[in-house]
Structure formats: C-alpha cells, structure tokens
Design a protein around this motif. Structure first.
Motif, PDB file in Angstrom:
ATOM      1  N   VAL A  40       0.840  -1.205   0.000  1.00  0.00           N
ATOM      2  CA  VAL A  40       0.000   0.000   0.000  1.00  0.00           C
ATOM      3  C   VAL A  40       0.876   1.256   0.000  1.00  0.00           C
ATOM      4  O   VAL A  40       0.602   2.220  -0.729  1.00  0.00           O
ATOM      5  CB  VAL A  40      -0.949   0.008   1.220  1.00  0.00           C
ATOM      6  CG1 VAL A  40      -1.638   1.360   1.360  1.00  0.00           C
ATOM      7  CG2 VAL A  40      -1.985  -1.100   1.085  1.00  0.00           C
ATOM      8  N   ASP A  41       1.926   1.251   0.794  1.00  0.00           N
ATOM      9  CA  ASP A  41       2.821   2.409   0.849  1.00  0.00           C
ATOM     10  C   ASP A  41       3.499   2.651  -0.496  1.00  0.00           C
ATOM     11  O   ASP A  41       3.621   3.799  -0.946  1.00  0.00           O
ATOM     12  CB  ASP A  41       3.885   2.208   1.933  1.00  0.00           C
ATOM     13  CG  ASP A  41       3.361   2.511   3.327  1.00  0.00           C
ATOM     14  OD1 ASP A  41       2.262   3.092   3.432  1.00  0.00           O
ATOM     15  OD2 ASP A  41       4.049   2.173   4.305  1.00  0.00           O
ATOM     16  N   LYS A  49      -1.291  16.339   2.290  1.00  0.00           N
ATOM     17  CA  LYS A  49      -2.084  15.384   3.063  1.00  0.00           C
ATOM     18  C   LYS A  49      -1.342  14.980   4.325  1.00  0.00           C
ATOM     19  O   LYS A  49      -1.936  14.884   5.408  1.00  0.00           O
ATOM     20  CB  LYS A  49      -2.394  14.150   2.206  1.00  0.00           C
ATOM     21  CG  LYS A  49      -3.296  13.135   2.891  1.00  0.00           C
ATOM     22  CD  LYS A  49      -3.620  11.976   1.962  1.00  0.00           C
ATOM     23  CE  LYS A  49      -4.539  10.972   2.646  1.00  0.00           C
ATOM     24  NZ  LYS A  49      -4.859   9.814   1.745  1.00  0.00           N
ATOM     25  N   GLU A 106       2.389   1.800  -3.408  1.00  0.00           N
ATOM     26  CA  GLU A 106       1.383   2.216  -4.383  1.00  0.00           C
ATOM     27  C   GLU A 106       0.938   3.660  -4.168  1.00  0.00           C
ATOM     28  O   GLU A 106       0.709   4.396  -5.127  1.00  0.00           O
ATOM     29  CB  GLU A 106       0.167   1.286  -4.317  1.00  0.00           C
ATOM     30  CG  GLU A 106       0.432  -0.114  -4.847  1.00  0.00           C
ATOM     31  CD  GLU A 106      -0.758  -1.038  -4.653  1.00  0.00           C
ATOM     32  OE1 GLU A 106      -1.748  -0.611  -4.001  1.00  0.00           O
ATOM     33  OE2 GLU A 106      -0.722  -2.181  -5.151  1.00  0.00           O
ATOM     34  N   ASN A 107       0.836   4.071  -2.896  1.00  0.00           N
ATOM     35  CA  ASN A 107       0.256   5.373  -2.578  1.00  0.00           C
ATOM     36  C   ASN A 107       1.262   6.477  -2.264  1.00  0.00           C
ATOM     37  O   ASN A 107       0.908   7.653  -2.249  1.00  0.00           O
ATOM     38  CB  ASN A 107      -0.704   5.239  -1.394  1.00  0.00           C
ATOM     39  CG  ASN A 107      -1.887   4.339  -1.703  1.00  0.00           C
ATOM     40  OD1 ASN A 107      -2.297   4.207  -2.854  1.00  0.00           O
ATOM     41  ND2 ASN A 107      -2.441   3.713  -0.687  1.00  0.00           N
ATOM     42  N   LYS A 108       2.502   6.106  -2.010  1.00  0.00           N
ATOM     43  CA  LYS A 108       3.484   7.113  -1.606  1.00  0.00           C
ATOM     44  C   LYS A 108       4.683   7.213  -2.529  1.00  0.00           C
ATOM     45  O   LYS A 108       5.455   8.171  -2.445  1.00  0.00           O
ATOM     46  CB  LYS A 108       3.965   6.808  -0.176  1.00  0.00           C
ATOM     47  CG  LYS A 108       2.858   6.873   0.871  1.00  0.00           C
ATOM     48  CD  LYS A 108       3.384   6.523   2.259  1.00  0.00           C
ATOM     49  CE  LYS A 108       2.281   6.568   3.302  1.00  0.00           C
ATOM     50  NZ  LYS A 108       2.788   6.205   4.658  1.00  0.00           N
ATOM     51  N   ALA A 149       0.629  14.705  -1.866  1.00  0.00           N
ATOM     52  CA  ALA A 149       0.871  13.775  -0.764  1.00  0.00           C
ATOM     53  C   ALA A 149       1.452  14.503   0.452  1.00  0.00           C
ATOM     54  O   ALA A 149       1.100  14.200   1.599  1.00  0.00           O
ATOM     55  CB  ALA A 149       1.827  12.669  -1.216  1.00  0.00           C
ATOM     56  N   GLN A 198       1.994  15.000  -7.762  1.00  0.00           N
ATOM     57  CA  GLN A 198       1.580  13.955  -6.818  1.00  0.00           C
ATOM     58  C   GLN A 198       2.340  14.074  -5.502  1.00  0.00           C
ATOM     59  O   GLN A 198       1.763  13.889  -4.423  1.00  0.00           O
ATOM     60  CB  GLN A 198       1.809  12.573  -7.440  1.00  0.00           C
ATOM     61  CG  GLN A 198       0.840  12.224  -8.558  1.00  0.00           C
ATOM     62  CD  GLN A 198       1.158  10.878  -9.196  1.00  0.00           C
ATOM     63  OE1 GLN A 198       2.266  10.654  -9.692  1.00  0.00           O
ATOM     64  NE2 GLN A 198       0.198   9.969  -9.160  1.00  0.00           N
TER      65      GLN A 198
END
Length: 331
Positions: free
Chosen positions: A64-65, A287, A67-69, A284, A280
């Motif tokens: 997940v990290d 956020k 993919e998202n970070k 990020a 991006q």
C-alpha cells in the motif's frame, strides 16, 4: 490502550513492593519473585527486542505504501515488494538480501528505504536494529581507509550478533571510498556462519546517484520515441546500470567484488520524475501535513521546479527533493 496496560502493570508491581514488607518470609519470597517477573514484563513491554513482536513484515502495508506514496517508480516498487517479501518469508535464506538503489537525487531512494524499515520494524527508522551509514559523516577521510574497514566490519558483526534481522543502509555510495565496501564482502556471501555469526537474515541497502545518467538517458529515449515510461522494464536498465556502477571510478562500487561475484541481488533503477509526479508529491505532502490536498497549489509548486532538457522540460532536476520547502511558501 497501551498506556492503560502499562498503568495496570505498574500498579500491580508497586502493590507487590508494598506487600513485601507485610508478609512473613515465605510469602515475601513469593511476592518478590512476582515483582521481579512483573519488572521484566514491563521492561520487555517498553524496550525493543529482537523478536517477532518488534520485527515482522507487514507485506500489505509495504504494498500500500509503495502504491500510494511512491510516484513514477513502477520498476523499483515491483522489485522491492517482491524482493523484500520473498526474503523475509524465507525461513532459511542462503545469503543476506542486498539491494542497490540507483538514480538522481529526489527520486525516492531514501524514502523507499524508510518505507521498508517502517513495514518490517515496529520502530521503523528509529529501531535499534536499523543502521544508517553516510559516507561524508562516517567515512570522511581517505587516509583512514584501513581504520574504516576495520570499524565497519566490527559494527556489522556486533549488530548482527545482537540481532540477526538487522538492516544496514549505506547512503551516498557514489561518495564512498572505492574498496571500503569490499571489506564487508564475506558478510554478504553464501556462508552459513563466519566466526560463529550468521548474516543470512540481514538486509543491506546501498543508495547511490551513480548510474543516474544511464537511467535518465533510457527514460529520455523512451520519451522521444513516444513510448510510455511504464513500458520501461528492468531488462532495459539492469545490465547498463551494473556496468555503469562497476566502471565508475567515483563510485563506492567501482570494481567491487560485490558486483564481480554477483552478491548484489538487485540493481534497482529509480527513474527521473516528470511534472505529474511532482504534482503527486506535493499533494501527498499536503495530506501528510494535515491539509486538504489542493491541486491548484500543487500545480504552482510543480511549475516552480526546474526541468530538463531545457527545451522540452520533461524531467525534474531534483525530483521531489525541494517540494517540502516550496510548499512552505504556498501554504
């Protein structure tokens, strides 16, 4: 919840200490024993130890990290997830995991090292079992090379003796003295034990700008040919990268036996970042700071970044490295 458990443990421990003075000898011995046991429990609860409570791969979290970070690094993300997952889930690896991460500054090499640590060690980069070496800080003088070699060997041997699942991160490999890293070659090889110590469960990560030219040129060639960067595969870069690093006299991996003996498991390329990736990164970061991501602000930040080649302005010169400071101006 943790604070509540700790309070209860302390309460029982202190109560046991008081009771020691009120009971007869046999009962006192029992209570003292209870107090000592609770003391050890509290110590183990608070202090990191080399066991599965503190060291365990969160494979889903790592995925997940990544993919998202991690932005714009499809090759690196795929390799790292498979390599780390395969290594940690192997109860009997034949050698330590050795990853060599390459690319220009700001592309995510340090950041992905942090993600790996965060998803293996409960304390992440603050873990007592994660060790970071920086060339200019730890090995600044070429005249002390022999001393550095001896110290490095002792540091690694001592830390792996303390915890087999230790991680060692070497930053600025392109600034490291050639020959220094060869001093730890035996620890990266296919040995069961060396002087009674097994290094097979350790992880070694090398970070370097060396090879960045080859990676960037390949990415630029794909762009000029009208091909998507996602079409770039490891096979398009791995051989070029290992040769570029091996033959770079300014690299800590110059003519190293680690490459010659195939002890580096993966040469991981980090591609130069484009405008969309910088956006991006900015989103990020907003956020992460607790702000609602604002595309307008992200675009302003991305436009302030310097790109190359000058005429086409395709890739960010510093990747996402300056995003945090630039956001301070706009937020």
């Amino acid at each position: 919840m943790k604070a509540t458990h700790l309070y209860l443990l302390l309460h029982v421990f202190l109560s046991a200490s008081v009771l020691v003075h009120t009971f007869e000898p046999f009962t006192t011995a029992l209570v003292v024993g209870l107090g000592a046991t609770l003391g050890r429990t509290i110590y183990n609860y608070l202090h990191e130890s080399c066991d599965s409570k503190w060291i365990a791969l969160n494979a889903t979290g790592l995925q997940v990290d990544l993919e998202n970070k991690m932005f714009g690094q499809h090759i690196a993300s795929r390799i790292i997830l498979k390599a780390v997952n395969g290594f940690i889930t192997n109860d009997n690896p034949k050698k330590p995991l050795v990853l060599s991460l390459h690319g220009w500054t700001g592309t995510g090499k340090n950041f992905v090292s942090q993600l790996i640590a965060d998803n293996i060690y409960k304390e992440g980069m603050d873990s007592n079992f994660v060790h970071m070496f920086t060339s200019e800080l730890h090995f600044p003088h070429s005249s002390h090379l022999d001393t550095y070699k001896s110290q490095l060997q002792q540091w690694i041997k001592g830390n792996v003796s303390n915890c087999a699942q230790s991680m060692f991160i070497f930053d600025e490999m392109d600034k490291m003295h050639p020959g220094l890293i060869d001093s730890i070659k035996p620890y990266l090889d296919y040995y069961d034990k060396l002087d009674g110590v097994s290094y097979r469960k350790a992880i070694f990560i090398f970070l370097s700008n060396a090879g960045g030219e080859s990676i960037t040129q390949t990415a630029l060639d794909f762009w000029k040919a009208g091909r998507a960067r996602e079409e770039i595969e490891l096979k398009d870069l791995e051989t070029l990268l290992s040769l570029a690093v091996f033959n770079n006299k300014k690299s800590g991996l110059w003519h190293t036996s680690l490459i010659d003996k195939n002890l580096v498991d993966f040469f991981v390329p980090f591609l130069p970042l484009e405008y969309r990736h910088v956006v991006q990164c900015a989103m990020a970061e907003m956020k992460a700071r607790g702000h609602r991501p604002d595309r307008g602000v992200a675009d302003q930040v991305a436009k302030d970044v310097v790109y190359f080649p000058k005429s086409e302005r395709v890739f960010s010169v510093k990747g996402c490295k300056t995003i945090q400071s630039k956001l301070d101006y706009y937020l």
